[in-house]
Design an enzyme around this catalytic site. Structure first.
Site, PDB file in Angstrom:
ATOM      1  N   CYS A  30       0.924  -1.202  -0.104  1.00  8.56           N
ATOM      2  CA  CYS A  30       0.047  -0.033   0.055  1.00  8.56           C
ATOM      3  C   CYS A  30       0.922   1.258   0.026  1.00  8.56           C
ATOM      4  CB  CYS A  30      -0.880   0.118   1.303  1.00  8.56           C
ATOM      5  SG  CYS A  30      -1.923   1.559   1.515  1.00  8.56           S
ATOM      6  N   LYS A  57     -10.345  -8.298   6.487  1.00 12.33           N
ATOM      7  CA  LYS A  57      -9.736  -7.734   7.432  1.00 12.33           C
ATOM      8  C   LYS A  57     -10.114  -8.131   8.652  1.00 12.33           C
ATOM      9  CE  LYS A  57     -10.506  -3.390   4.929  1.00 12.33           C
ATOM     10  NZ  LYS A  57     -11.194  -2.191   4.743  1.00 12.33           N
ATOM     11  N   VAL A  70      -5.602   1.508   6.155  1.00 10.49           N
ATOM     12  CA  VAL A  70      -4.115   1.558   6.406  1.00 10.49           C
ATOM     13  C   VAL A  70      -3.612   2.724   5.747  1.00 10.49           C
ATOM     14  CG1 VAL A  70      -3.828  -0.818   6.943  1.00 10.49           C
ATOM     15  CG2 VAL A  70      -3.164  -0.049   4.757  1.00 10.49           C
ATOM     16  N   GLU A  86      -5.474   7.733   8.404  1.00  9.95           N
ATOM     17  CA  GLU A  86      -4.918   9.132   7.172  1.00  9.95           C
ATOM     18  C   GLU A  86      -3.412   9.379   7.078  1.00  9.95           C
ATOM     19  OE1 GLU A  86      -6.531  10.670   4.781  1.00  9.95           O
ATOM     20  OE2 GLU A  86      -8.576   9.759   5.324  1.00  9.95           O
ATOM     21  N   SER A  87      -2.909   8.926   5.968  1.00  9.78           N
ATOM     22  CA  SER A  87      -1.324   9.125   5.888  1.00  9.78           C
ATOM     23  C   SER A  87      -0.985  10.483   5.993  1.00  9.78           C
ATOM     24  CB  SER A  87      -1.021   8.525   4.413  1.00  9.78           C
ATOM     25  OG  SER A  87      -1.226   9.358   3.572  1.00  9.78           O
TER      26      SER A  87
END
Lengths: 253, 253
Positions: A30, A57, A70, A86-87
């Site tokens: 990801c 999941k 993720v 949230e990146s």
């Protein structure tokens, strides 16, 4: 620890020592999760990675990441079972909370400009993604190049090797996961797609330098492996554990 | 100054005194631009508003906002003709640069949580927008209520009148423009849509309190006027100057 294996529905949350380290919920392929591996590694923040199967999941994922996505992080150094998802929110938090090796510039204006540049890269991601999932039309590669022009120009204007200066900064790390994946074009498209060195001299050099960066090396996956994973995903059965299984095979052969 | 009139293609950039004040490029009915009016007004930062016609954009808009969107700001207090665009980037910049009346909490974690909440409101915006532009299906209003549940619960958990505490903070101002526009449901849908007081007791009170806030009053537009504007937009001829013309009519009648 999950030893890199992706935990699925029914799997127990792995036992982890109560050592105060950040726990990162991730998926090996990801790009958004990779952003957080890069920030943690660049800042030398120790952490546990827990890899999850995003098709089936594990039930406990939602306790740590309410939307079930993720990256997400548990922050045992904060009080009250804190977690974030949230990146970009996580990346900004880490840079504010852990002052070592600052990734954003110090002034509010310079920081805002970096955030605009990261946001602008969304338009590159959008078209790249079409190629990754096999949904591209003739002209998509041209469109990617057109949208990358802005980044070449920006790097030229900055006169530095990285967007962050002498070292990679937040822009470098936030856009890198997709630039790493661009290496799979060669495998996905059958014919060679390489970044035109005459049109993108700075970006070509930047890519080579990024691959030498310690943090980048920590989560690096080759274009060939990215392409193989993407192929399994296109077939509807993403092989999250491909790299773990490959490593096992190599050990036993 | 444009006196609130929206400047279109061919119009000259209005002459503004060299007074160091921020210049905000805006459109009177744009909820994203309103976010910045709210932040500037809450922090008592003096500024010039320049309203632009978004259907026939003035040529000079792109010099101040490269994507040609509003909000955008010129920042004469910074060196080198600085400008920024994107509502959240501008809002964060203003809060970092101008320390008076801080809108975000101080700790990195609390700030990150506010940013997640603002991001989560995107899902409310998405469904509300469908009603605004007339693209809704049966069930859209129910969906809006479902997505608002999280915000009611959050406000209850905080135990304060505003998301920001005793005063509105960044979450309050970033979500307000759409909550203000919810008043047009009554006009757009023909029958009354009101926030269910039993399901949303905290949000109902919050809306009433927000309407009394000085910053909110500074850019407030009634549901009726929002609905009238939206009607002209649906017909393909957005009447940006509706309020200016109404005011003129009232003065001369």
């Amino acid at each position: 620890m999950s030893n890199g294996k992706h935990l699925a529905t029914g799997a127990a949350l792995p036992f982890l020592p109560d050592d105060g380290k950040i726990r990162l919920y991730s998926m090996r392929f990801c790009p958004f999760a990779q952003r957080i591996h890069l920030v943690l590694d660049a800042k030398d923040i120790p952490y546990h990675a827990i890899y999850v199967n995003l098709t089936a999941k594990p039930e406990w994922l939602y306790e740590h990441s309410p939307p079930g996505t993720v990256p997400a992080v548990d922050l045992p150094h904060e009080s009250g079972n804190a977690s974030l998802y949230e990146s970009l929110v996580i990346a900004d938090y880490l840079d504010e909370k852990f002052p070592q090796r600052p990734l954003y510039p110090r002034t509010p204006l310079a920081k805002a400009k970096e955030r605009l540049l990261i946001k602008k890269f969304d338009s590159v991601i959008e078209v790249m993604y079409k190629v990754f999932v096999g949904d591209h039309v003739p002209g998509t590669l041209t469109e990617i190049s057109n949208r990358l022009d802005h980044f070449e120009k920006e790097l030229q204007a900055r006169g530095s090797e990285f967007f962050g200066g002498n070292l990679p900064g937040m822009v470098d790390y936030m856009i890198w996961p997709w630039c790493e994946r661009a290496d799979m074009f060669t495998f996905l498209l059958g014919d060679k797609y390489v970044l035109d060195e005459e049109r993108f001299p700075k970006l070509v050099k930047w890519r080579a330098l990024m691959k030498e960066d310690k943090a980048v090396k920590g989560s690096y996956i080759t274009g060939e492996h990215h392409a193989k994973y993407m192929e399994t995903r296109r077939q509807g059965h993403p092989d999250y554990d491909m790299l773990v299984n490959l490593a096992k095979k190599q050990r036993t052969s």
